[in-house]
Design an enzyme around this catalytic site. Structure first.
Site, PDB file in Angstrom:
ATOM      1  CG  LEU A 594      -2.152  -1.277   1.263  1.00 55.69           C
ATOM      2  CD1 LEU A 594      -2.666  -0.982   2.600  1.00 55.69           C
ATOM      3  CD2 LEU A 594      -3.131  -0.495   0.246  1.00 55.69           C
ATOM      4  N   GLY A 595       1.763   0.786   0.508  1.00 57.13           N
ATOM      5  CA  GLY A 595       2.716   2.306   0.727  1.00 57.13           C
ATOM      6  C   GLY A 595       4.111   2.586   1.409  1.00 57.13           C
ATOM      7  N   GLY A 597       8.012   3.527   3.090  1.00 54.55           N
ATOM      8  CA  GLY A 597       8.477   4.817   3.115  1.00 54.55           C
ATOM      9  C   GLY A 597       9.769   4.673   3.610  1.00 54.55           C
ATOM     10  CD  GLN A 598      13.660   8.892   6.373  1.00 58.93           C
ATOM     11  OE1 GLN A 598      12.690   9.068   7.794  1.00 58.93           O
ATOM     12  NE2 GLN A 598      14.615   9.370   6.403  1.00 58.93           N
ATOM     13  CG  PHE A 599      12.075   4.244   9.364  1.00 58.43           C
ATOM     14  CD1 PHE A 599      14.133   4.817   9.170  1.00 58.43           C
ATOM     15  CD2 PHE A 599      11.395   5.413   9.843  1.00 58.43           C
ATOM     16  CE1 PHE A 599      14.556   6.078   9.801  1.00 58.43           C
ATOM     17  CE2 PHE A 599      12.193   6.896  10.127  1.00 58.43           C
ATOM     18  CZ  PHE A 599      13.694   7.184   9.998  1.00 58.43           C
ATOM     19  CD  GLU A 601       8.244  -2.772   1.456  1.00 55.62           C
ATOM     20  OE1 GLU A 601       7.744  -4.102   1.504  1.00 55.62           O
ATOM     21  OE2 GLU A 601       9.385  -2.139   0.630  1.00 55.62           O
ATOM     22  CB  VAL A 602       1.613   0.078   4.743  1.00 58.43           C
ATOM     23  CG1 VAL A 602       0.202   0.171   5.778  1.00 58.43           C
ATOM     24  CG2 VAL A 602       2.309   1.377   5.632  1.00 58.43           C
ATOM     25  CE  LYS A 633       5.240   2.827  10.192  1.00 52.96           C
ATOM     26  NZ  LYS A 633       5.273   4.312  10.950  1.00 52.96           N
ATOM     27  CG  ASP A 737       3.186  15.143   8.594  1.00 49.31           C
ATOM     28  OD1 ASP A 737       3.233  16.369   8.428  1.00 49.31           O
ATOM     29  OD2 ASP A 737       4.109  14.655   7.729  1.00 49.31           O
TER      30      ASP A 737
HETATM   31  N1  ADE Z   1      -1.899   2.869   3.839  1.00 49.57           N
HETATM   32  C1  ADE Z   1      -1.127   3.417   4.816  1.00 49.57           C
HETATM   33  N2  ADE Z   1      -2.148   2.847   6.050  1.00 49.57           N
HETATM   34  C2  ADE Z   1      -3.099   2.180   5.512  1.00 49.57           C
HETATM   35  C3  ADE Z   1      -4.869   1.564   5.669  1.00 49.57           C
HETATM   36  N3  ADE Z   1      -4.716   1.803   6.942  1.00 49.57           N
HETATM   37  N4  ADE Z   1      -5.435   1.095   5.001  1.00 49.57           N
HETATM   38  C4  ADE Z   1      -5.477   1.464   3.411  1.00 49.57           C
HETATM   39  N5  ADE Z   1      -4.202   2.420   3.230  1.00 49.57           N
HETATM   40  C5  ADE Z   1      -3.170   2.526   4.012  1.00 49.57           C
END
Ligand code: ADE
Length: 882
Positions: A594-595, A597-599, A601-602, A633, A737
């Site tokens: 899903l994403g 970052g620096q430290f 992944e999600v 995460k 943030d």
């Molecule tokens: N991206 C980061 N956290 C998320 C989440 N809890 N649900 C969906 N996308 C995300």
């Protein structure tokens, strides 16, 4: 020396890519850098409305350019600007003829034509194929239009468009930056359609290509590979709104191009150039059969009318089956000289997908007098005595080889040598300076982290000033400008060791320090009447701006955020501090990323048996036999110990937050590495992406099935964020943030505030780096956070105002998009001085005036004048469902 040259190459390469979010400089209509002779038109009404009167914000002549007579719907009158060089054009601003209140003519809409050579003209269209842009509604307000896609051109024509016969006048500014790549066209096989069973199909064509399409090849144009938009890791997701899956990539299937196993592309440049490298942004989602290329061979042609050199430069990549991130692959081109290149990219898997290609080169002084090999020399003379190879050296990716200097051309050679030596001296100076700065940072008391520099403020008196890099000179300000003579204000540099000591700082900046003290009581600030922004008394106490509740008696870090709370020694955090239950990690089944970052992944994961695991009090809906989807995460294996501690602290904080508008931590996997936290999955992703892909609801969106949101949806979103923040504020918890990128939406459009720090990659231009280390969301930060490093609930309120602004612009624009990062910092100085020179965000057209007033209250200079979240919630709530 080799190492040094490589370093130089890297420095050059780093500058070799365009970032459209920063390439927004006024090109000189207003300030006269574009000369009168370069502004022409199809016609002019009078001498006093000639084309050179089309200068933005100027009033000379009769105040604008006006084409002759009435403009008819069928007319193609134009104003033409010669930019003098190839330019990456990102924004167009227009005004009508105001003429000190005597003019009333303006263009309601316009089209753009452009030409790179002054001969062949092309018509611009937006990403959805519409050539017409809405423009002015009166004679005086400027209308700024972002070009999506941007245009690479030297000549541009603005063609006013009208539905009725009318008089039209225009003033114009163009924004962008030089197109230093020099690429004027590329050719490639047409992109293809991917139709994976069970997934949406992805159209991988080059939808903005402005050349010809012939026999399934693209010829003579530029398009998505040079639009500055870098594709996401998952090629089905897009950065653009209202477009189809796969939009950001140009992609090909291996077996569709015959048996050759490669894609051949040709690149033509404006002039002969000396190439150091090529950067290809490539997808690597191997789970869907996509990989970066396995190797590439490039041939060079020194002139247009010449044959291809026989020996190619060959570069083999290192294939990566573990990390599915899209990435830039840098191909060294060994300083070959060419006017065009032909490259064959070899498939490593079924699919190959590119979103950007850029070239790093210097151009040759004269095509006629210098031979390609001699040019190679120009860059590499320091090595010439060591090596004697002549032209292309295959498979020498990292070999900055050189040629032997031929006789003659001595003057040019000497000139080049001197230039190189000067460049080397500058680079050495920069390196030494960087090293010095890093040392200072390391020596600084533990306020500055290894990974990032975040300013902490644990009490009213603990003040640190952020360094700002030298700001471009602007009248009245700037490090060496008149501002330095202002006894009340001085630009401060964080890296200067004296500013690490708050006492010294206060001596240096008495006014700032008074103001800091006055405003540092933010934690206890009174709740003003939200609609009137009246000043309220500020408590002068020595207490920190957070409450010493159990929940926040530790420093929390989410992503790169640090919550401003008293220090807890890092080592004292143990498993018993974490109240979330340990979930068996083998029951987490990876679905997609899903994403990142620096430290870490999600990931989206299925969590087998999670409902039973959580038992009665589970906050999750029962999916009747279906396994539960969760967001996981995960901390990267090689994360620093500081990052690891921060991760555990984030878990501790999150495990104690319980509010319908705050993301819920469900369980953790911390008994072994990699550390994981499991949260509820929000199906609609983040609010920024969600809104940027939608239009405001109208009959048009209904008729055309365009994804839309209503004004009432937007208000409901705002109330939910206010409610979540009200909860955090009640715990005296400072988020630091708040922004749409950190708000997540579930399928019923419930918003939950989060900050996984994972949005940093996707939204990296929202953060400001200092020395490549600190990552700060400066466009959302209150002036006191930027200048004093002070984060409080009141600075969260400021960020809430910016978040509201994002919501009501449907996240189509970055806040202060026309200001550079340095100018944003400078603007915070103006907020502090409060002399009426600060620039506020404009009122979004969708936004009801009372709501904009609320935003303006959030951006009050004086902290007591800002509303509280309780007040904001109460003020916003009645607007919902009206
Ligand atoms: N991206 C980061 N956290 C998320 C989440 N809890 N649900 C969906 N996308 C995300």
């Amino acid at each position: 020396m080799h190492l040094f040259l490589l370093l130089i190459l890297q420095v050059i390469a780093a500058f070799g890519q365009i970032d459209p979010t920063h390439c927004r400089y006024a090109l000189g209509m207003e300030d006269g850098r574009i000369k009168d002779d370069d502004i022409t038109a199809s016609s002019q009404w009078y001498e006093t409305t000639a084309p050179h009167y089309a200068r933005f914000n100027r009033e000379e002549g009769d105040g604008a350019w006006c084409p002759e007579g009435q403009l008819e719907p069928s007319d193609s009158q134009y104003l033409q600007v010669d930019l003098g060089r190839l330019t990456f054009l990102t924004v167009v601003g227009t005004q009508g003829r105001y003429a000190r209140n005597s003019g009333k003519e303006y263009a309601r809409a316009y089209r753009l034509n452009y030409s790179r050579d002054g001969l062949l003209w092309k018509s611009w269209r937006n990403r959805l194929g519409n050539p017409v842009m809405d423009a002015n509604k009166n004679a005086y307000t400027s209308v700024i239009n972002d070009l999506h896609p941007p245009i690479i051109t030297r000549y541009i024509r603005l063609i006013p468009v009208t539905k009725l016969s009318t008089t039209v006048c225009m003033r114009v500014e163009l924004y962008g930056c030089p197109w230093d790549d020099g690429l004027i066209s590329y050719s490639a096989p047409e992109g293809q359609l991917m139709m994976p069973p069970g997934y949406p199909s992805a159209s991988l064509n080059d939808s903005t290509y402005d050349g010809a399409h012939e026999r399934r090849r693209l010829f003579g144009g530029l398009g998505q590979l040079t639009d500055g938009v870098i594709g996401l890791d998952n090629f089905l997701l897009t950065r653009q709104y209202n477009v189809w899956p796969g939009y950001d990539y140009l992609g090909w299937r291996n077996d569709s191009l015959g048996t050759q196993g490669y894609v051949e592309m040709e690149f033509v440049f404006d002039r002969q150039r000396n190439f150091t490298s090529m950067k290809v942004h490539s997808n690597n989602m191997f789970s869907r059969g996509v990989k970066i290329f396995s190797s590439v061979s490039c041939w060079f042609k020194p002139r247009l009318i010449a044959g291809w050199e026989v020996e190619p430069v060959v570069f083999k990549t290192v294939l990566d089956d573990r990390n599915p991130s899209a990435r830039y692959v840098t191909v060294p081109l060994n300083r070959h000289t060419a006017k065009s290149l032909r490259c064959r990219f070899y498939f490593a898997d079924v699919w190959m997908m590119f979103s950007e290609i850029s070239f790093q080169s210097v151009f040759c002084p004269s095509e006629d007098t210098i031979l390609p090999t001699q040019m190679t020399l120009v860059v590499t003379t320091p090595l010439a005595s060591q090596e004697s190879t002549v032209t292309p050296i295959p498979e020498t990716a990292a070999n900055p080889s050189a040629s032997v200097p031929p006789e003659g051309n001595t003057a040019i050679l000497i000139g080049c040598l001197v230039t190189i030596i000067l460049l080397l001296v500058i680079v050495i100076f920069l390196i030494l300076w960087c090293q010095y700065v890093c040392k200072v940072l390391e020596k600084a008391p533990r306020r500055i982290h290894d990974e990032e520099m975040t300013v902490r403020l644990s009490s009213c008196s603990d003040t640190i000033i952020l360094q700002t890099p030298p700001v471009p000179p602007r009248s009245g300000h700037g490090p060496s400008g008149p501002a330095n003579t202002d006894p009340h204000y001085e630009r401060v540099f964080l890296l200067d060791p004296q500013y690490q000591n708050p006492a010294m700082l206060r001596n240096k900046l008495p006014e700032l320090s008074q103001s800091a003290e006055a405003s540092a009581c933010g934690g206890g600030y009174a709740e003003p009447d939200v609609t009137q922004c009246t000043p309220h008394q500020c408590f002068h106490n020595s207490a920190p701006h957070y409450a010493e509740t159990d929940i926040v008696r530790l420093q929390g870090v989410t992503g790169s955020n640090m919550y401003a709370v008293p220090a807890l020694t890092v080592d004292s955090l143990t498993r018993k501090d974490i109240s979330a239950a340990e979930f068996p990690r083998q029951q987490l089944i990876f679905r997609e990323k899903l994403g990142e970052g620096q430290f870490g992944e999600v990931h989206l994961c299925e969590a087998e048996g999670l409902l039973e695991f959580l038992g009665e009090g589970s906050p999750l809906p029962d999916r009747e036999g279906h396994s539960v989807l969760v967001a996981v995460k995960q901390l990267r294996a090689d994360a620093t110990s500081q990052a690891r501690n921060d991760f555990l602290k984030e878990i501790k904080i999150m495990s104690r937050l319980n509010d319908p508008n705050i993301i819920r931590l469900l369980c953790v996997c911390v008994s072994s590495d990699p550390l994981c936290m499991v949260t509820e999955y929000m199906e609609n992703g983040d609010l920024n992406m969600f809104l940027s892909q939608r239009e405001i609801e109208s009959t048009l969106t209904h008729a055309n099935n365009i994804p839309s949101v209503s004004l009432s949806n937007l208000l409901h979103m705002s109330v939910q964020i206010a409610s979540g923040m009200k909860y955090l504020a009640s715990l005296n918890f400072v988020h630091r943030d708040l922004a749409t990128r950190n708000c997540l939406l579930d399928r019923r459009l419930t918003i939950k505030i989060a900050d996984f720090g994972m949005s940093r990659n996707l939204y990296s231009s929202d953060y400001y780096r200092i020395q490549g280390r600190a990552v700060l969301p400066i466009r959302w930060m209150a002036w006191e956070s930027i200048l004093l490093g002070k984060f409080t609930t009141a600075s969260d309120v400021w960020a809430f105002g910016v978040t509201l602004w994002e919501i009501f612009t449907l996240c189509k624009e970055q806040p202060y998009s026309l200001l550079s990062d340095e100018q944003v910092i400078e603007n915070s100085g103006e907020f502090f001085r409060n002399q009426g020179r600060q620039i506020f965000l404009y009122a979004p057209p969708l936004c009801p005036p009372s709501l904009f007033e609320l935003m303006m209250c959030c951006w009050s200079r004086d902290i007591p004048n800002r509303p509280s979240f309780e007040g904001l919630f109460q003020a916003l709530r009645p607007h919902v469902n009206q």
